[in-house]
Design an enzyme around this catalytic site. Structure first.
Site, PDB file in Angstrom:
ATOM      1  N   TYR A 275       0.853  -1.188   0.000  1.00 56.39           N
ATOM      2  CA  TYR A 275       0.000   0.000   0.000  1.00 56.39           C
ATOM      3  C   TYR A 275       0.891   1.241   0.000  1.00 56.39           C
ATOM      4  CZ  TYR A 275      -4.076   2.887   1.161  1.00 56.39           C
ATOM      5  OH  TYR A 275      -5.094   3.815   1.139  1.00 56.39           O
ATOM      6  N   TYR A 325      -5.178   5.573  -7.268  1.00 57.77           N
ATOM      7  CA  TYR A 325      -5.429   5.468  -5.831  1.00 57.77           C
ATOM      8  C   TYR A 325      -6.866   5.018  -5.621  1.00 57.77           C
ATOM      9  CZ  TYR A 325      -5.535   6.869  -0.888  1.00 57.77           C
ATOM     10  OH  TYR A 325      -5.641   6.883   0.482  1.00 57.77           O
TER      11      TYR A 325
END
Length: 372
Positions: A275, A325
Site C-alpha cells: 500500500y 489510488y
C-alpha cells in the site's frame, strides 16, 4: 477462494456516480468468475468521503437480497480486513459468495482543499483542524521526517521508489501515469508537504475495483484459476499523533503474527503489492515485513531487488503512486491477476505466493495470497 475480479476504468474525472462505478466493477467480477448473480449473498465495502453502500449496490445489481451487508467506515487501512471478513463469511457457511469492492471519485469528488460542503470536523481531527493540520499527507510527512532522522533515509531513497513504481506502470494499460520519470524530474517536482514531493504521493483517481470470494468446492466449477487467501493480520493503533514510535508503522505489529501463523517468510514471496499511499509507506512497510533491514529500503531499490530479476517484484502494476489510488483495492485485482498468470507483459514469472498490505502509520494490515 478469490474467483473473480473486476474494475471500472481509472481516470482523473469519471463523470459518473460512485454507484455506477461500483456496479460495473462488481458485475465484471461476477462475469469473470462465470457465476450467476443469484449466488452472491454477501457484500463487504469500505468507504470514507464519497462512496456507495452495499445495499444500494445489491439493489442495482438485481440481487434478491443479502445475508451479510457490511459497510466499513474507514479508508485503505482496512482493505485486507475487508477481504478477510468476506473469506470468513464463506468459510463459516454464513454466505455462499461475497463481493468486496471500493468505489470512489477521489479526484473529481470530495477532496481536501476543494470540498465546499459541510466542513465540520469532529473526533480527534478537530484539534489539528484550526491549524490546518488535517490531511494524511501532513501526518505522514511528520513520520517520514522522523524516519529520515532516525535511519538515514534520503530524498533519493524516496525517489527510487517513485521511479521504480512508475517503470512498472509503463507496462500496465490500466495505469493512469505510464511515462517514465528520472531522479532529476523527481527532485524537481513541486513540494506537497516536506519531505514529500509530488511524486511521493498517491495518484488521486476516480474508479472502482471488486473481487468475488466463494468456497473451495464452488471454485472448482468456475472458469478461473482460484486464488486462496492463506491468512490476514490487521493492527489498528491510535490516532497518528498519538503513536509512540514513528520509526515503526502498523507493519511492525502485523507482520510477525502473519509470518508465524503461515510459516512463510519474505523470501517466499514472488511479488508484493504494498500500500503505497506515499513512497515512505513502501519503505517503512517492506522494512517492517523483513524484506530488508531498517534503513535498508533505499539500497534494496537501488540494487534492483524490488523489480523484475531481483528478490521480490514490488507493485508490478504501478501501485497507488502510478496506476491509481483506489484505496488499495486495485492491489488485490493485480495480485489475483498475477497469480493466475494473466498479467501479460508485466507477468512475474511462475508467481505462486504474494503479500498484499493495507494502510500506513498506526493503522493497517497484510494478507498472503497463493495460487490454488
Amino acid at each position: 477462494m478469490v474467483v473473480g475480479i473486476g474494475r471500472s476504468p481509472y481516470s482523473r474525472n469519471s463523470g459518473r456516480t460512485t454507484a455506477s462505478l461500483a456496479v460495473e466493477a462488481c458485475r465484471s467480477a461476477i462475469a469473470d468468475a462465470g457465476m450467476d448473480l443469484s449466488e452472491v449473498d454477501g457484500i463487504v465495502e469500505f468507504n470514507v468521503g464519497d462512496s456507495v453502500g452495499s445495499l444500494n449496490v445489491a439493489y442495482a445489481l438485481g440481487l434478491p437480497g443479502l445475508r451479510m451487508p457490511v459497510d466499513i467506515q474507514n479508508g485503505g487501512n482496512v482493505v485486507t480486513l475487508a477481504v478477510a471478513l468476506a473469506c470468513m463469511a464463506v468459510q463459516s457457511g454464513k454466505c455462499k459468495s461475497v463481493l468486496v469492492y471500493r468505489s470512489l471519485n477521489s479526484r473529481s469528488g470530495q477532496r481536501i482543499g476543494t470540498y465546499t460542503g459541510n466542513l465540520n470536523i469532529g473526533g480527534d481531527d478537530q484539534y489539528g483542524a484550526p491549524h490546518g493540520y488535517m490531511a494524511p499527507g501532513q501526518w505522514f510527512a511528520m513520520y517520514c521526517r522522523r524516519y529520515m532522522h532516525e535511519f538515514g533515509t534520503t530524498y533519493e531513497d524516496l525517489g527510487r521508489i517513485a521511479i521504480t513504481t512508475r517503470a512498472h506502470a509503463g507496462k500496465n494499460e490500466a495505469a493512469i501515469m505510464r511515462e517514465p520519470i528520472t531522479m532529476e524530474q523527481y527532485l524537481a517536482s513541486r513540494w506537497i508537504y516536506d519531505p514529500f514531493r509530488l511524486f511521493d504521493c498517491a495518484l488521486e483517481a476516480d474508479g472502482a475495483c471488486a473481487i468475488l470470494v466463494t468456497s473451495r468446492a464452488r471454485a472448482r466449477n468456475l472458469q478461473q484459476v482460484p486464488v486462496q487467501m492463506l491468512d490476514e493480520e490487521t493492527f489498528m493503533g491510535r490516532h497518528p499523533d498519538s503513536w509512540e514510535d514513528m520509526g515503526h508503522l502498523f507493519s511492525a505489529r502485523a507482520a510477525p503474527p502473519l509470518w508465524e501463523r503461515t510459516g512463510l517468510k519474505p523470501a517466499d514471496m514472488d511479488f508484493a503489492c504494498i500500500y503505497d499511499c506515499f513512497t515512505f509507506t513502501t519503505i517503512g512497510v517492506i522494512e517492517d515485513y523483513g524484506f530488508c533491514e531498517k534503513g535498508g529500503a533505499g539500497e534494496y531499490y537501488a540494487s534492483g531487488k524490488a523489480t523484475y530479476g531481483g528478490d521480490c517484484v514490488i507493485n508490478p502494476h504501478g501501485g497507488l503512486l502510478s496506476e491509481a489510488y483506489i484505496h488499495g483495492m486495485n492491489h488485490h485485482f493485480e495480485a489475483v491477476l498475477q497469480l493466475r498468470h494473466q498479467a501479460g507483459e508485466r507477468q512475474v514469472k511462475d508467481a505462486k505466493v504474494a503479500l498484499v498490505t493495507a494502510g500506513t502509520g498506526p493503522f493497517g494490515g497484510g494478507l498472503i495470497y497463493a495460487r490454488a
